[in-house]
Every structure is written in structure tokens, then in C-alpha cells.
Design an enzyme around this catalytic site. Structure first.
Site, PDB file in Angstrom:
ATOM      1  N   TYR A  41      93.337  16.473 -33.919  1.00 58.35           N
ATOM      2  CA  TYR A  41      93.581  15.055 -34.161  1.00 58.35           C
ATOM      3  C   TYR A  41      92.646  14.619 -35.288  1.00 58.35           C
ATOM      4  O   TYR A  41      91.427  14.804 -35.186  1.00 58.35           O
ATOM      5  CB  TYR A  41      93.278  14.227 -32.920  1.00 58.35           C
ATOM      6  CG  TYR A  41      94.260  14.397 -31.779  1.00 58.35           C
ATOM      7  CD1 TYR A  41      95.255  13.458 -31.564  1.00 58.35           C
ATOM      8  CD2 TYR A  41      94.174  15.479 -30.905  1.00 58.35           C
ATOM      9  CE1 TYR A  41      96.151  13.588 -30.507  1.00 58.35           C
ATOM     10  CE2 TYR A  41      95.064  15.630 -29.854  1.00 58.35           C
ATOM     11  CZ  TYR A  41      96.051  14.675 -29.660  1.00 58.35           C
ATOM     12  OH  TYR A  41      96.935  14.812 -28.622  1.00 58.35           O
ATOM     13  N   HIS A  48      95.636  25.520 -23.241  1.00 59.85           N
ATOM     14  CA  HIS A  48      94.594  25.015 -24.131  1.00 59.85           C
ATOM     15  C   HIS A  48      93.416  24.502 -23.308  1.00 59.85           C
ATOM     16  O   HIS A  48      93.601  23.702 -22.384  1.00 59.85           O
ATOM     17  CB  HIS A  48      95.133  23.878 -25.001  1.00 59.85           C
ATOM     18  CG  HIS A  48      96.006  24.362 -26.128  1.00 59.85           C
ATOM     19  ND1 HIS A  48      96.363  23.564 -27.191  1.00 59.85           N
ATOM     20  CD2 HIS A  48      96.576  25.573 -26.352  1.00 59.85           C
ATOM     21  CE1 HIS A  48      97.121  24.257 -28.024  1.00 59.85           C
ATOM     22  NE2 HIS A  48      97.272  25.473 -27.528  1.00 59.85           N
ATOM     23  N   TYR A 105      92.617  13.027 -20.696  1.00 56.20           N
ATOM     24  CA  TYR A 105      93.588  13.829 -21.425  1.00 56.20           C
ATOM     25  C   TYR A 105      94.213  14.894 -20.522  1.00 56.20           C
ATOM     26  O   TYR A 105      95.421  15.126 -20.562  1.00 56.20           O
ATOM     27  CB  TYR A 105      92.909  14.495 -22.626  1.00 56.20           C
ATOM     28  CG  TYR A 105      93.870  15.019 -23.665  1.00 56.20           C
ATOM     29  CD1 TYR A 105      94.161  14.272 -24.798  1.00 56.20           C
ATOM     30  CD2 TYR A 105      94.491  16.260 -23.518  1.00 56.20           C
ATOM     31  CE1 TYR A 105      95.049  14.737 -25.766  1.00 56.20           C
ATOM     32  CE2 TYR A 105      95.383  16.737 -24.475  1.00 56.20           C
ATOM     33  CZ  TYR A 105      95.651  15.963 -25.596  1.00 56.20           C
ATOM     34  OH  TYR A 105      96.541  16.440 -26.546  1.00 56.20           O
ATOM     35  N   LYS A 115     100.640  11.186 -23.138  1.00 53.88           N
ATOM     36  CA  LYS A 115     100.825  10.683 -21.786  1.00 53.88           C
ATOM     37  C   LYS A 115     102.282  10.453 -21.377  1.00 53.88           C
ATOM     38  O   LYS A 115     102.574  10.346 -20.186  1.00 53.88           O
ATOM     39  CB  LYS A 115     100.070   9.354 -21.617  1.00 53.88           C
ATOM     40  CG  LYS A 115      98.561   9.471 -21.675  1.00 53.88           C
ATOM     41  CD  LYS A 115      98.015  10.267 -20.514  1.00 53.88           C
ATOM     42  CE  LYS A 115      97.087  11.325 -21.009  1.00 53.88           C
ATOM     43  NZ  LYS A 115      96.800  12.392 -20.088  1.00 53.88           N
ATOM     44  N   PRO A 119     102.237   8.122 -28.546  1.00 49.79           N
ATOM     45  CA  PRO A 119     102.077   9.550 -28.258  1.00 49.79           C
ATOM     46  C   PRO A 119     100.661  10.079 -28.461  1.00 49.79           C
ATOM     47  O   PRO A 119     100.405  11.242 -28.158  1.00 49.79           O
ATOM     48  CB  PRO A 119     103.047  10.200 -29.255  1.00 49.79           C
ATOM     49  CG  PRO A 119     103.146   9.234 -30.386  1.00 49.79           C
ATOM     50  CD  PRO A 119     103.029   7.874 -29.770  1.00 49.79           C
TER      51      PRO A 119
END
Length: 389
Positions: A200, A72, A384, A296, A292
Site C-alpha cells: 500500500y 500472507h 486487517y 473488508k 476497498p
């Protein structure tokens, strides 16, 4: 039994540490209280930072991850009626790989079996002894017989419910905790993902996440109250609520189906300091837990293991304990940065009890800044995809 490093816990942290040490000629025995099938049955997320994938390759077990994992180059973040894409590759030239933690654990188990390295499953009454001395010991029972492993060091990789973290004396141990007043209700379904990348979503009804395990299996989440029970959520109720929190175009594309797994994860932040006492070194969930939201947890465990393996190799190669002496401080610096990032993402996207219009508008302003500012997007992308090991 005598070994150099005794590893308590056969999750990804313990197995990866054993693999890295094995490739450097350092003997390690892994002790696990659960059966192997149980370890493989645990459903966990699997978004791997770029540094994590590189370490997995270096451990010689990255072949299936590279074939089957989904690369991704970004994520999408939505807030009510607006959506923005964080282009990791375009912003900082990095990516992540979606590859389930269960699959990584399976690869590590297979490699350990093929090499003949010792792993003991279904070990009962596991206990640690002598961590302040030169030869600590792990004792356990199996098949009605008592066993003992004498080692130079013990690596506690047995999670927050294991025996390792409690071995650090209470007067020396400092714990930090934040329990969030909600959880994630997750559903696993054999349907293609609704999008090519993770979505998200922060919505007035609560957070939602569209994720995946493969090109044909999806994992979806909605924020629920702390008192909610899985039994109260039928598949239809779950997907109806998920669609309410997604933009209309995404909701229209969503393919629903019967759940093959459904569970609620309570969100919690936890850090135990220090991560080393005497000959005991903690790694992974034995020392820290993150929400979550920022993906991480697994990556922090992998980072701990990378730092710890490097320190142990230095000890056995050169006799220097510099890496071991600095392990806790070095690992905790990374842990706290991950805690900060996970807290920030959680605060941005979730509906907290008692949030008023002022708080909601602050969340919207934070999202708008993220959507407009390249620098803000770069910071998110950097965290991220993972800071350098």
C-alpha cells in the site's frame, strides 16, 4: 415452490449462506437475476481474513483455497520515501489468504451443483412480498412463466442495486453515506507480482496498491480523479504512473504487460440500518459498502452470513428467535468497526482534493507513528486480519 429460506442473490454471500444452511439440514432456494457466467465474470478483490478462511473450511469448500490461495503474514505500507512492514503473524499470530472472490464463488457454485440444491439464474422481475407476515414470498419470471417461492424467511443478498434493501419501509430505514472524490483505476495483468505481499503506497501524486490474484497474475491500482475514464488510460500510461508512486527498487522490479481487465472503482461508504425487518434479513452489499482500502467488503459479507446462519439454525433447532432478533444489532457493530477501519486507511494513504501542507504532514505523522509504535501496528494487524466472529 416451498422452502425454509429464500435467498435473493447468488454472489458469495448468498451462496455461502445457502451452503451453511444446507449442511445443517435447512432447505434454501437461491434466486439470481443474472446468468451464472455473468456472476463469475465479476472481478473482485479476494483478501480473506483468518476468520473467513476458517468459516469457508467449516462449509466444506476450502480445499482449493488451501491449495491455491496465497497465505500472507503481513503487508507493506509506504509513504513517499519510507516503507514499513506490518508483520501480522509476528505481532498477533494471525494471517490472511489471497484468494480471488471469483474463485470462491466458483467453489460455492460447484458445491451447490453437486449437492443438487436449487439455484435459479436469469430470474426476471424479482419481487418480495409479505415480509411482515409469517410466510413471505419471492416472485419472479423465467422462460416466460411466472414463479413463486413461499418461505419462512428471506435473506436479501442481492447487493446495493438489488430489490431487497428497498423493501424496508422508508420511515424505518436510516442510511449513512460518504462518497469519496476519487476512484481506483485497476489493471489485471498476467505477470508475477512485484512483491510477495501487498504494498500500500501513499504518495504525493496519490495512492497506489500492488496486489495479486495468484503467483502468476497481478492486480495493480492507482488513485484517479472522480471524473476519469478508463478509455483515457492506456496500459503504458497506467504503468508509468504506478511506477512514479512506488519506491525506485519496487518500480525497477515491476513486470508490465498487456492488461486483461481494466476498470475504475468509485470509492464509497454506505450503511443501511436496520439489517432486518419482519421476515427479511439483509446481508453483504445489500446493507453496507466499504472502500476497498482495508479489504473488508467480502469479509463483512462473510461475517454477516456467519451470524445469520447461526441465528437461523438456532430458530430451527430450538425455536428460539433470540439470534434473529439480535442479528441487525450484532452485525452492525461489526459493520461500523469495518467502516471506521476502512475510512482510517483511506484517509491515511490517499491524496484528497484541497489537501494542504498541514494535512500532508498529518498523514506523514500518522504513518511515522504506525512505523514506530508496536501497539499501533498491532491495532492495524488486528483489524486487517479480522476481529473474531
Amino acid at each position: 415452490m416451498r422452502t425454509q429460506v429464500g435467498i435473493v442473490g447468488a454472489g458469495p454471500a448468498g451462496l455461502l449462506l445457502g451452503r451453511l444452511l444446507e449442511r445443517q439440514g435447512i432447505d434454501a432456494v437461491v434466486i439470481e437475476r443474472r446468468p451464472a457466467d455473468y456472476v463469475l465474470s465479476r472481478i473482485r478483490a479476494g483478501v480473506l481474513e483468518q476468520g473467513s478462511t476458517e468459516l469457508i473450511d467449516a462449509a466444506g469448500i476450502g480445499g482449493r483455497m488451501r491449495r491455491e490461495g496465497l497465505v500472507h503474514e503481513g503487508i507493506e505500507i509506504a509513504f513517499d520515501d519510507r516503507r514499513t512492514r506490518i508483520d501480522f503473524h509476528g505481532l498477533i499470530g494471525r494471517t490472511v489468504v489471497v484468494y480471488g472472490q471469483t474463485e470462491l464463488t466458483r467453489d460455492l457454485m460447484l458445491a451447490r451443483t453437486e449437492s443438487g440444491a436449487v439455484t435459479v439464474y436469469e430470474a426476471e422481475d424479482v419481487a418480495l412480498h409479505g415480509i411482515d407476515g409469517d410466510l413471505p414470498r419471492i416472485t419472479y419470471a423465467k422462460d416466460g412463466m411466472a414463479h413463486e417461492v413461499v418461505c419462512d424467511f428471506i435473506a436479501g443478498c442481492d447487493g446495493s442495486h438489488g430489490v431487497s434493501h428497498a423493501m424496508i419501509p422508508a420511515e424505518l430505514r436510516v442510511t449513512h453515506e460518504r462518497v469519496y472524490p476519487f476512484g481506483w483505476l485497476g489493471v489485471l495483468v498476467d505477470r508475477p507480482p512485484v512483491a510477495d505481499e501487498l504494498i500500500y503506497a501513499g504518495h504525493e501524486r496519490g495512492f497506489a496498491l500492488c496486489s495479486m490474484r495468484s503467483a502468476t497474475r497481478s492486480r495493480y491500482y492507482v488513485q484517479v480523479g472522480a471524473a476519469e475514464r478508463v478509455e483515457d488510460w492506456s496500459d503504458d500510461r497506467f504503468f508509468d504512473e504506478l511506477c512514479r508512486r512506488l519506491d525506485p527498487a519496487t518500480a525497477a522490479r515491476l513486470q508490465t504487460g498487456p492488461s486483461i481487465e481494466k476498470s475504475i472503482a468509485r470509492l464509497r461508504s454506505f450503511v443501511a440500518e436496520p439489517m432486518r425487518h419482519g421476515r427479511l434479513l439483509l446481508a453483504g452489499d445489500a446493507a453496507h459498502i466499504v472502500p476497498p482500502t482495508g479489504a473488508k467488503g467480502l469479509n463483512l459479507a462473510i461475517a454477516d452470513v456467519a451470524i445469520l446462519a447461526e441465528a437461523l439454525v438456532e430458530h430451527y433447532r430450538s425455536g428460539s428467535d433470540r439470534g434473529l432478533d439480535g442479528y441487525s444489532e450484532r452485525a452492525l457493530a461489526r459493520v461500523w468497526n469495518a467502516e471506521r477501519f476502512s475510512w482510517w486507511m483511506t484517509s491515511l494513504l490517499h491524496r484528497f482534493p484541497g489537501t494542504d501542507s498541514f494535512g500532508r504532514r498529518l498523514q506523514r505523522a500518522e504513518f511515522d507513528h504506525l512505523a514506530r509504535s508496536r501497539r499501533a501496528a498491532e491495532v492495524l494487524a488486528e483489524n486487517y486480519t479480522g476481529l473474531a466472529l
